[in-house]
Design a protein around this motif. Sequence first.
Motif, PDB file in Angstrom:
ATOM      1  N   GLN A 146       1.254  -1.306  -0.324  1.00  0.00           N
ATOM      2  CA  GLN A 146       0.294   0.494  -0.358  1.00  0.00           C
ATOM      3  C   GLN A 146       0.527   1.535   0.065  1.00  0.00           C
ATOM      4  O   GLN A 146       1.242   2.151  -0.832  1.00  0.00           O
ATOM      5  CB  GLN A 146      -0.838  -0.163   0.616  1.00  0.00           C
ATOM      6  N   ALA A 147       1.689   1.050   1.066  1.00  0.00           N
ATOM      7  CA  ALA A 147       2.944   2.664   0.716  1.00  0.00           C
ATOM      8  C   ALA A 147       3.605   2.542  -0.622  1.00  0.00           C
ATOM      9  O   ALA A 147       3.775   3.921  -0.801  1.00  0.00           O
ATOM     10  CB  ALA A 147       4.298   2.228   2.113  1.00  0.00           C
ATOM     11  N   ALA A 148       3.786   1.354  -1.135  1.00  0.00           N
ATOM     12  CA  ALA A 148       4.531   1.503  -2.574  1.00  0.00           C
ATOM     13  C   ALA A 148       3.393   2.475  -3.531  1.00  0.00           C
ATOM     14  O   ALA A 148       3.595   3.121  -4.593  1.00  0.00           O
ATOM     15  CB  ALA A 148       4.662  -0.290  -2.897  1.00  0.00           C
ATOM     16  N   SER A 149       2.158   2.349  -3.146  1.00  0.00           N
ATOM     17  CA  SER A 149       1.059   2.711  -3.886  1.00  0.00           C
ATOM     18  C   SER A 149       0.896   4.331  -4.323  1.00  0.00           C
ATOM     19  O   SER A 149       1.165   4.712  -5.018  1.00  0.00           O
ATOM     20  CB  SER A 149      -0.292   2.554  -3.972  1.00  0.00           C
ATOM     21  N   ASP A 150       1.228   4.423  -2.666  1.00  0.00           N
ATOM     22  CA  ASP A 150       1.754   6.215  -3.144  1.00  0.00           C
ATOM     23  C   ASP A 150       2.791   6.916  -3.289  1.00  0.00           C
ATOM     24  O   ASP A 150       2.349   7.981  -3.022  1.00  0.00           O
ATOM     25  CB  ASP A 150       1.142   6.272  -1.212  1.00  0.00           C
ATOM     26  N   GLU A 151       3.467   6.134  -3.489  1.00  0.00           N
ATOM     27  CA  GLU A 151       4.750   7.242  -4.331  1.00  0.00           C
ATOM     28  C   GLU A 151       4.775   7.855  -5.630  1.00  0.00           C
ATOM     29  O   GLU A 151       3.707   7.214  -5.854  1.00  0.00           O
ATOM     30  CB  GLU A 151       5.742   5.653  -4.417  1.00  0.00           C
TER      31      GLU A 151
ATOM     32  N   ARG B  15      10.716  10.454   3.275  1.00  0.00           N
ATOM     33  CA  ARG B  15      12.241  10.541   3.292  1.00  0.00           C
ATOM     34  C   ARG B  15      12.483  10.174   5.274  1.00  0.00           C
ATOM     35  O   ARG B  15      13.851   9.450   6.013  1.00  0.00           O
ATOM     36  CB  ARG B  15      12.949  11.706   3.276  1.00  0.00           C
ATOM     37  N   GLU B  16      11.738  11.234   5.992  1.00  0.00           N
ATOM     38  CA  GLU B  16      12.167  10.866   7.334  1.00  0.00           C
ATOM     39  C   GLU B  16      11.864   9.994   7.937  1.00  0.00           C
ATOM     40  O   GLU B  16      12.734   9.779   9.160  1.00  0.00           O
ATOM     41  CB  GLU B  16      10.964  11.886   8.108  1.00  0.00           C
ATOM     42  N   LYS B  17      10.697   8.905   7.750  1.00  0.00           N
ATOM     43  CA  LYS B  17      10.677   7.795   7.860  1.00  0.00           C
ATOM     44  C   LYS B  17      11.933   6.652   7.985  1.00  0.00           C
ATOM     45  O   LYS B  17      12.555   6.200   8.428  1.00  0.00           O
ATOM     46  CB  LYS B  17       9.053   7.509   7.371  1.00  0.00           C
ATOM     47  N   ILE B  18      12.112   6.945   6.148  1.00  0.00           N
ATOM     48  CA  ILE B  18      13.236   6.099   5.738  1.00  0.00           C
ATOM     49  C   ILE B  18      14.926   6.591   6.885  1.00  0.00           C
ATOM     50  O   ILE B  18      14.967   5.643   7.739  1.00  0.00           O
ATOM     51  CB  ILE B  18      13.719   6.309   4.628  1.00  0.00           C
ATOM     52  N   LEU B  19      14.829   8.073   7.512  1.00  0.00           N
ATOM     53  CA  LEU B  19      16.323   8.404   7.930  1.00  0.00           C
ATOM     54  C   LEU B  19      16.010   7.420   9.385  1.00  0.00           C
ATOM     55  O   LEU B  19      17.114   6.785  10.188  1.00  0.00           O
ATOM     56  CB  LEU B  19      16.184   9.635   7.587  1.00  0.00           C
TER      57      LEU B  19
ATOM     58  N   LEU C 188      13.161   3.110  -1.630  1.00  0.00           N
ATOM     59  CA  LEU C 188      13.849   3.490  -0.542  1.00  0.00           C
ATOM     60  C   LEU C 188      14.711   3.878  -1.835  1.00  0.00           C
ATOM     61  O   LEU C 188      15.049   4.852  -1.251  1.00  0.00           O
ATOM     62  CB  LEU C 188      14.478   2.375   0.357  1.00  0.00           C
ATOM     63  N   LEU C 189      15.054   3.185  -2.220  1.00  0.00           N
ATOM     64  CA  LEU C 189      16.323   3.957  -3.296  1.00  0.00           C
ATOM     65  C   LEU C 189      15.428   4.781  -4.263  1.00  0.00           C
ATOM     66  O   LEU C 189      16.951   6.223  -5.002  1.00  0.00           O
ATOM     67  CB  LEU C 189      16.466   2.754  -4.832  1.00  0.00           C
ATOM     68  N   TYR C 190      14.645   5.396  -4.481  1.00  0.00           N
ATOM     69  CA  TYR C 190      14.222   6.827  -4.856  1.00  0.00           C
ATOM     70  C   TYR C 190      14.734   8.168  -4.478  1.00  0.00           C
ATOM     71  O   TYR C 190      15.331   8.659  -4.780  1.00  0.00           O
ATOM     72  CB  TYR C 190      13.252   7.217  -5.263  1.00  0.00           C
TER      73      TYR C 190
ATOM     74  N   ILE D  63      15.323  -2.004   5.933  1.00  0.00           N
ATOM     75  CA  ILE D  63      15.247  -0.314   6.709  1.00  0.00           C
ATOM     76  C   ILE D  63      14.396   0.101   5.035  1.00  0.00           C
ATOM     77  O   ILE D  63      13.054   0.742   6.767  1.00  0.00           O
ATOM     78  CB  ILE D  63      16.328   0.221   5.894  1.00  0.00           C
ATOM     79  N   ALA D  64      13.538  -0.912   4.782  1.00  0.00           N
ATOM     80  CA  ALA D  64      12.069  -0.154   3.314  1.00  0.00           C
ATOM     81  C   ALA D  64      11.571  -0.680   4.169  1.00  0.00           C
ATOM     82  O   ALA D  64       9.967  -0.170   4.577  1.00  0.00           O
ATOM     83  CB  ALA D  64      12.594  -0.344   2.213  1.00  0.00           C
ATOM     84  N   ALA D  65      11.286  -2.243   4.895  1.00  0.00           N
ATOM     85  CA  ALA D  65      10.065  -2.452   5.614  1.00  0.00           C
ATOM     86  C   ALA D  65       9.937  -2.284   6.492  1.00  0.00           C
ATOM     87  O   ALA D  65       8.545  -2.183   7.105  1.00  0.00           O
ATOM     88  CB  ALA D  65      10.591  -3.947   5.769  1.00  0.00           C
ATOM     89  N   GLU D  66      10.770  -1.597   7.970  1.00  0.00           N
ATOM     90  CA  GLU D  66      10.408  -0.440   8.715  1.00  0.00           C
ATOM     91  C   GLU D  66       9.802   0.354   8.617  1.00  0.00           C
ATOM     92  O   GLU D  66       8.976   0.578   9.002  1.00  0.00           O
ATOM     93  CB  GLU D  66      11.528  -0.622   9.122  1.00  0.00           C
ATOM     94  N   ALA D  67      10.162   0.859   7.809  1.00  0.00           N
ATOM     95  CA  ALA D  67       9.728   1.995   7.138  1.00  0.00           C
ATOM     96  C   ALA D  67       8.640   2.487   5.955  1.00  0.00           C
ATOM     97  O   ALA D  67       8.086   3.963   6.070  1.00  0.00           O
ATOM     98  CB  ALA D  67      10.526   3.298   6.140  1.00  0.00           C
ATOM     99  N   GLY D  68       7.981   1.119   5.990  1.00  0.00           N
ATOM    100  CA  GLY D  68       6.955   0.891   5.637  1.00  0.00           C
ATOM    101  C   GLY D  68       6.813   1.442   3.530  1.00  0.00           C
ATOM    102  O   GLY D  68       5.406   1.960   2.517  1.00  0.00           O
ATOM    103  N   VAL D  69       7.839   0.942   3.017  1.00  0.00           N
ATOM    104  CA  VAL D  69       8.525   1.142   1.617  1.00  0.00           C
ATOM    105  C   VAL D  69       9.058   0.384   0.913  1.00  0.00           C
ATOM    106  O   VAL D  69       9.427  -0.967   1.172  1.00  0.00           O
ATOM    107  CB  VAL D  69       8.900   2.449   1.514  1.00  0.00           C
ATOM    108  N   THR D  70       8.618   0.200  -0.270  1.00  0.00           N
ATOM    109  CA  THR D  70       9.715  -0.729  -1.033  1.00  0.00           C
ATOM    110  C   THR D  70      11.558  -0.510  -1.412  1.00  0.00           C
ATOM    111  O   THR D  70      11.234   0.657  -0.952  1.00  0.00           O
ATOM    112  CB  THR D  70       8.916  -1.539  -3.007  1.00  0.00           C
TER     113      THR D  70
END
Length: 231
Positions: free
Chosen positions: A4-9, A43-47, A78-80, A67-74
């Motif tokens: 779901q997080a990925a679909s919001d990117e 970005r702040e969540k990833i950091l 994250l690499l974006y 890191i991506a899994a905890e931040a809720g992104v693919t």
Amino acid sequence: MTEQAASDEPDAEASGRQAPRGAASGRATGPGVRSSGKGRRRREKILAAAIRHVARNGGRGTSLAQIAAEAGVTQQGLLYYFPSKDELLHAALDIRDQRDVVPRLTPWQGLEFLDGIVDRICRWRQEPEMVGMFTLLLVENLGDHAPLRDRLEKRYSLVHKEYADGIRAAQANGTARADIDPDLKAIEVIAFLNGLETSWLLNPSLPVEDVAAAWRDSQLAQMTVGPSLRA
């Protein structure tokens, strides 16, 4: 949750295109990130996730996937924002360096930099993961060709110069003994800080605030001319 997080990117992220390089490094902000509040928050969540993982497992023991899994992104998401693991670690260290600064309007005029060190140590309990992240990355990057070696070495040199300049200023205004070597004393100060960080991470119950205050008073007694500056 991750799907779901990925679909919001943003469209650029979903297609695999990278954010502007300045946005990824943390040293500048690109237009793509500046225009999106959602992008800044992600970005702040990833950091934040990176800092937590590195504080527990070190940089080498932490993967981008974790890191991506905890931040809720693919991981692609994250690499974006951070095109490489090194970019992400640099950005995390940028945050640590910003928070490590003791606010002041002018350069140190003398030995008051010792009070600044005590203030910093008293803030450790508010952000223990920041202290842990820095210490583990420092140890991991002591090798000559380690990816973060140059950055950490430059940071050491800047801090060393700041402390040595404070001692020289105190000598110039007559409050510090003239027989003290500012450069050697600055090395001693940094060694104390690094050692106390390691001791506290091993045993968080240590009263580092009291240790720091007693150390400062001892340094002032040794370095000052005449009555203690804290009398």
